[in-house]
Design a protein around this motif. Sequence first.
Motif, short mmCIF file in Angstrom:
data_model
loop_
_atom_site.label_atom_id
_atom_site.label_comp_id
_atom_site.label_asym_id
_atom_site.label_seq_id
_atom_site.Cartn_x
_atom_site.Cartn_y
_atom_site.Cartn_z
N VAL A 80 0.97 -1.05 -0.09
CA VAL A 80 0.00 -0.09 -0.13
C VAL A 80 0.84 1.25 0.07
CG1 VAL A 80 -1.82 1.34 1.47
CG2 VAL A 80 -2.00 -1.16 1.09
N SER A 81 2.03 1.09 0.81
CA SER A 81 2.78 2.21 0.98
C SER A 81 3.64 2.37 -0.37
CB SER A 81 3.75 2.36 1.87
OG SER A 81 4.55 1.25 1.92
N MET A 82 3.86 1.53 -0.93
CA MET A 82 4.46 1.50 -2.33
C MET A 82 3.71 2.30 -3.45
SD MET A 82 5.97 -1.73 -4.58
CE MET A 82 4.01 -2.33 -4.76
N VAL A 83 2.39 2.00 -3.44
CA VAL A 83 1.46 2.84 -4.19
C VAL A 83 1.30 4.31 -3.81
CG1 VAL A 83 -0.80 2.84 -5.36
CG2 VAL A 83 0.23 0.72 -4.86
N SER A 84 1.01 4.60 -2.49
CA SER A 84 0.74 5.83 -1.97
C SER A 84 1.93 6.60 -2.34
CB SER A 84 0.25 5.84 -0.56
OG SER A 84 1.40 5.45 0.40
#
Length: 278
Positions: A80-84
Amino acid sequence: MLRLLNIELHKLRYNRAAKVISIIYFVLITFIALISSIEFNFGDFHFRVADQGIFNFPYIWHFNTYIAAILKLFLAIVIVSMVSNEYSYRTLKQNLIDGLSKKEFILSKFFTVLLFAAVSTIFIFFVSLILGLLFSDYKEIGIIFSGLQYIGAYFLKLVAFFSFCLFLGILVKRSAFALGFLIIWQIVEWLAYGLMKWQIFKDSEIADHVSRIFPLNAMANLIKEPFSRLGAIQSAATQLGENFSKTYEVGFLNMLIVLIWTGLFMYWSYAILKRRDL
């Protein structure tokens, strides 16, 4: 494929939080081995966890993959953090300016999902194999590799769950909101099941069949809880007049449902990104 994967690994290489969380995840999986050393002493009564058969082949494949799957939320945070971060640091827009298409962007994320799932699966395979060889009472080749369907189910479960997290990350753009949405979705599935069971159908069997298509529930059904398979639990239930009729096998229908959801998550991720004005 390698070019797209290399782009994502280059980004993760400089993400300290992602590295720390990933390390914690694999360390926690390794801690499964510590269960073997737990011993309870009550006077003359000695109880050692490893002696209860949890590390026997082929049961260990079921037990370890079930326990390890609980920890998948750690890698979900990384996904998720990779996308955000793509939105926060505007690297997504820069990648598109540099010639990366939106389809290639989604594929690069999906390849990373596959890599994370594969590495985790290989890791749990070797942890389980080593523990089994050390503590199992059954070490014939045929028995050792008779439960490997749980390893395959574990890989599929991670791919589907990470794909869902990837979709949520693209949908809401912020990691905290995406993880919050994930929790809310789980609650929605529980509430929907309860409504079907007690209000709509008023039949638990029908509710069970319908809820099988819910994404998170379908993933959970790939590897059912293994504890009631233990001999001690079965014996205790028999003494109490209870019989377990539960099926623990990895079902083909469950696998198909999860594969369909995985495809939908990736398609929706691409559809959102394609229509969104960056």
